[in-house]
Design an enzyme around this catalytic site. Structure first.
Site, PDB file in Angstrom:
ATOM      1  N   GLU A  45      -6.834   2.469   9.230  1.00  0.00           N
ATOM      2  CA  GLU A  45      -6.349   3.256   8.096  1.00  0.00           C
ATOM      3  C   GLU A  45      -6.840   4.700   8.211  1.00  0.00           C
ATOM      4  O   GLU A  45      -8.005   4.946   8.571  1.00  0.00           O
ATOM      5  CB  GLU A  45      -6.858   2.635   6.794  1.00  0.00           C
ATOM      6  N   LYS A 127       0.702   3.653   1.589  1.00  0.00           N
ATOM      7  CA  LYS A 127      -0.086   2.702   0.803  1.00  0.00           C
ATOM      8  C   LYS A 127       0.411   2.711  -0.643  1.00  0.00           C
ATOM      9  O   LYS A 127       0.519   3.771  -1.278  1.00  0.00           O
ATOM     10  CB  LYS A 127      -1.565   3.092   0.861  1.00  0.00           C
ATOM     11  N   CYS A 161      -5.710  -1.656   4.153  1.00  0.00           N
ATOM     12  CA  CYS A 161      -6.914  -1.932   3.378  1.00  0.00           C
ATOM     13  C   CYS A 161      -6.674  -2.917   2.237  1.00  0.00           C
ATOM     14  O   CYS A 161      -6.201  -4.030   2.453  1.00  0.00           O
ATOM     15  CB  CYS A 161      -7.485  -0.605   2.886  1.00  0.00           C
TER      16      CYS A 161
END
Length: 337
Positions: A45, A127, A161
Site C-alpha cells: 500500500e 481505497k 489494508c
C-alpha cells in the site's frame, strides 16, 4: 491461461518521500521479479512515496511540512513516473500490481493500479475508506474499483489494508470468482506494543482468513522501515518510541490458508516467491464456496454499486482517458512536464 504460475511479493522499504528514487527502486524490483521467473509482482500500500507514518506521530500543525512533501511526491495517473513503470512492465512482460498515493489536483487517494504485460492498465482503483487518521490526507474511492479482472494468470483482484476488515468488500470480491488476490499493506512498525490491531500478526491473520474464506490465493505485500527511515519522520525520542524498525512480513497463502512462501526476516528487503496451482481452488471451494453452493441468497444478499462517483456530471469529461497511450509516448516524453 495456464493453471500454474510464479508470483513475487515485495517486502521492502520505500524511498520515503522521494518519488524519483521510488520509481527507480520499483523498476529494479520489477526486473528482479522477472529475472526470478515471476509472472506477477505485487507491491505494498502507498509504496510510492511510502506510507505516511507522520499522520500517527503528532498534531496537525506539526504535520504540515510533511503534508506538503507528500503531495509533491505523489503521482498522477498520466505522470511520466507511472508511464515509466508501465513501460518496465511491458519490457519485462510481467503483471505489476502497484500501490501509490495518487494525486488529482489538490486531492490524494490511496490507489492501486494493475498493469498488464503489455503495459496497459487493466484496473485502477482507490481505497474505499481510508482508515482513522488517513482520512485527514486521503479522499475516498468508489465501487467502480471493487472489481476482479480476467488476466492470463486467472481472475485477479486487489484491496488495500483494512479494506480486508470490511466483510462486504470481501464478499463483493468473492462473488466475482477471484482466484488471485493482492493484499497491500503498509509498514507495521507503528505502535507495536500498544496497538496490536495494527500490527503484523493481526493483519497477516486477516490475509490468511481472506484466502480461506474466498478459496483464493492471497499475496500479502508489506513495507519495511529501517532506523534511517524512522529518522525521516521522528524528530523526538517520544516519536521514535512509537515506531519499531523492521515489520516486514510479506506472505503468500493458498486457498486452504496454507502458507506457501518462505518468510523473510522482518528487517530484510527482497521478494517473496511462490508457485500457484489454480487447481487447488477447486479443492478448497468443494468444501465451502461462499458465493456459490455455500451461499444462502434467500437469507442474506449483497447490494454492490460499481458505478463511478463524481462531484461533477458533464458530457465534457465522459470520454476523457485516464491513462496515456504508451505507443504515443517516446522515451523522451514527460507527460506531466
Amino acid at each position: 491461461m495456464s493453471d500454474t504460475c510464479r508470483v513475487a511479493v515485495v517486502q521492502a522499504e520505500p524511498a520515503w518521500l522521494d518519488i524519483e528514487a521510488g520509481v527507480e527502486k520499483t523498476i529494479s524490483l520489477i526486473d528482479e521479479a522477472a529475472d526470478a521467473g515471476a509472472a506477477l509482482v505485487a507491491f505494498p500500500e502507498t509504496w510510492l512515496p511510502g506510507y505516511p507514518i507522520f499522520l500517527w506521530l503528532g498534531p496537525v500543525v506539526w504535520q504540515m511540512p510533511f503534508v506538503a512533501r507528500y503531495h509533491a511526491n505523489s503521482i498522477s495517473v498520466d505522470s511520466h513516473h507511472l508511464t515509466t513503470i508501465r513501460k518496465a512492465a511491458r519490457r519485462r512482460g510481467i503483471i505489476v500490481v502497484l500501490g501509490y498515493s495518487e494525486k488529482v489536483h489538490g486531492s490524494l487517494y490511496m490507489a492501486q493500479t494493475i498493469i498488464g504485460t503489455d503495459g496497459e492498465v487493466l484496473l485502477h482503483r482507490r481505497k474505499l475508506k481510508p482508515t482513522h487518521v488517513e482520512r485527514s490526507l486521503f479522499g475516498e474511492g468508489d465501487g467502480s474499483g471493487l472489481k476482479v479482472i480476467d488476466t492470463e494468470l486467472g481472475r485477479l483482484g486487489a484491496l488495500n489494508c483494512w479494506e480486508h476488515l470490511q466483510p462486504l468488500n470481501r464478499y463483493a470480491m468473492f462473488a466475482q470468482h477471484e482466484q488471485i488476490h493482492v493484499a497491500a499493506w503498509p509498514a507495521f512498525g507503528l505502535y507495536k506494543d500498544i496497538a496490536p490491531a495494527i500490527g503484523s500478526e493481526a493483519n497477516m491473520a486477516v490475509s490468511q482468513t481472506y484466502a480461506l474464506e474466498g478459496g483464493c490465493f492471497v499475496l500479502a505485500a508489506t513495507q519495511v522501515i529501517s532506523e534511517a527511515g524512522i529518522e525521516v519522520f521522528a524528530g523526538t525520542d517520544e516519536q521514535r518510541a512509537l515506531i519499531t524498525a523492521g515489520s516486514g512480513c510479506s506472505r503468500v497463502y493458498a486457498p486452504d490458508s496454507t502458507l506457501l512462501s518462505k518468510p523473510l526476516d522482518e528487517h530484510a528487503e527482497g521478494l517473496v516467491l511462490a508457485d500457484l496451482d489454480l487447481a487447488l481452488i477447486d479443492l478448497a471451494k468443494n468444501a465451502a464456496d461462499p458465493a456459490g453452493h455455500y451461499a444462502r441468497p434467500d437469507v442474506t444478499r449483497l447490494l454492490l454499486d460499481t458505478r463511478p462517483s463524481s462531484p461533477v456530471i458533464s458530457p465534457e469529461f465522459a470520454n476523457e482517458p485516464l491513462f496515456p497511450d504508451l505507443d504515443e509516448i517516446t522515451d523522451e516524453t514527460t507527460v506531466d512536464g
